[in-house]
Design an enzyme around this catalytic site. Sequence first.
Site, PDB file in Angstrom:
ATOM      1  N   HIS A   1      -2.268  -3.821   4.934  1.00 22.02           N
ATOM      2  CA  HIS A   1      -2.178  -3.494   6.362  1.00 22.02           C
ATOM      3  C   HIS A   1      -3.552  -3.213   6.949  1.00 22.02           C
ATOM      4  CE1 HIS A   1      -2.750   0.954   5.845  1.00 22.02           C
ATOM      5  NE2 HIS A   1      -2.429   0.620   4.619  1.00 22.02           N
TER       6      HIS A   1
ATOM      7  N   CYS B   1       0.854  -1.188   0.000  1.00 21.21           N
ATOM      8  CA  CYS B   1       0.000   0.000   0.000  1.00 21.21           C
ATOM      9  C   CYS B   1       0.892   1.242   0.000  1.00 21.21           C
ATOM     10  CB  CYS B   1      -0.904   0.010   1.230  1.00 21.21           C
ATOM     11  SG  CYS B   1      -2.045   1.426   1.223  1.00 21.21           S
TER      12      CYS B   1
ATOM     13  N   ASP C   1       0.466   3.759   1.658  1.00 23.56           N
ATOM     14  CA  ASP C   1       0.407   4.369   2.992  1.00 23.56           C
ATOM     15  C   ASP C   1       1.817   4.654   3.537  1.00 23.56           C
ATOM     16  OD1 ASP C   1       0.153   4.626   5.937  1.00 23.56           O
ATOM     17  OD2 ASP C   1      -1.935   4.071   5.568  1.00 23.56           O
TER      18      ASP C   1
ATOM     19  N   ARG D   1       2.872   4.870   6.370  1.00 28.72           N
ATOM     20  CA  ARG D   1       3.242   4.176   7.606  1.00 28.72           C
ATOM     21  C   ARG D   1       3.723   2.750   7.371  1.00 28.72           C
ATOM     22  NH1 ARG D   1      -2.504   5.224  10.170  1.00 28.72           N
ATOM     23  NH2 ARG D   1      -2.955   4.611   8.016  1.00 28.72           N
TER      24      ARG D   1
ATOM     25  N   CYS E   1      -6.358   0.113   6.697  1.00 28.32           N
ATOM     26  CA  CYS E   1      -6.036   0.687   5.381  1.00 28.32           C
ATOM     27  C   CYS E   1      -7.116   1.694   4.954  1.00 28.32           C
ATOM     28  CB  CYS E   1      -5.928  -0.429   4.348  1.00 28.32           C
ATOM     29  SG  CYS E   1      -5.479   0.168   2.703  1.00 28.32           S
TER      30      CYS E   1
HETATM   31 CO    CO Z   1      -3.457   1.299   2.944  1.00 28.80          CO
END
Ligand code: CO
Length: 210
Positions: free
Chosen positions: A98, A42, A44, A46, A101
């Site tokens: 994750h 992803c 993302d 993080r 998400c």
């Molecule tokens: Co995500």
Amino acid sequence: MQTPSKLLLENKAWSQDMIARQPNYFNELAKEQRPDFLWIGCADSRVPAETVVNAQPGEIFVHRNIANQVITTDFNCLSVLQYAISVLKVKHVIVCGHYGCGGVMAAMQPQSGDLLIANKWLLHIKDVYRLHQEELESIDPGKKTDRLVELNIVEQVYRLAHTSIIQSAWKHGHKPTIHGWVYGLNDGLIDELIKLDHNTQINPIYRYAD
Ligand code: CO
């Protein structure tokens, strides 16, 4: 707050630090890449691929997008996959999603009038929801998002297995293994949800004829 100039300063410090430790570090790294892994994760911020598995530059070939999707009309992802399999000959393809998400959460909402492009990307996750609607609507509502996160990861692993790239590598190539992993934002730990290898029986409707 981070600024671009702070990032550039950090880059300089990092480069100097690496050279101080290993004077030949960049010269060696520049010669070639031979990663064993393709990571489809992803976007993302993080869940940075190398950081969460403590890997070094050169170890992982990385593709990231919203909600770690493998969409078979996405030439970006498919080009990365083809290059990783056919040229780099990675031994493992890892789809790492994750919990928590944002892409998966957004897909569980009505479509946004402001994000017309992102809607189309998230439609594929809505399809995963519809495929597993009965299960998702029978579980504790608090666990629904995390379950859809898991189902979405598993679905991407199957989509990889349905590509000609993977099927051909399983038949005539170096037989990479595909893994579906889920990362926990709360504890930084990864669990494996699914693993497919060249012995996997593919549903005949997705099989490429010889
Ligand atoms: Co995500």
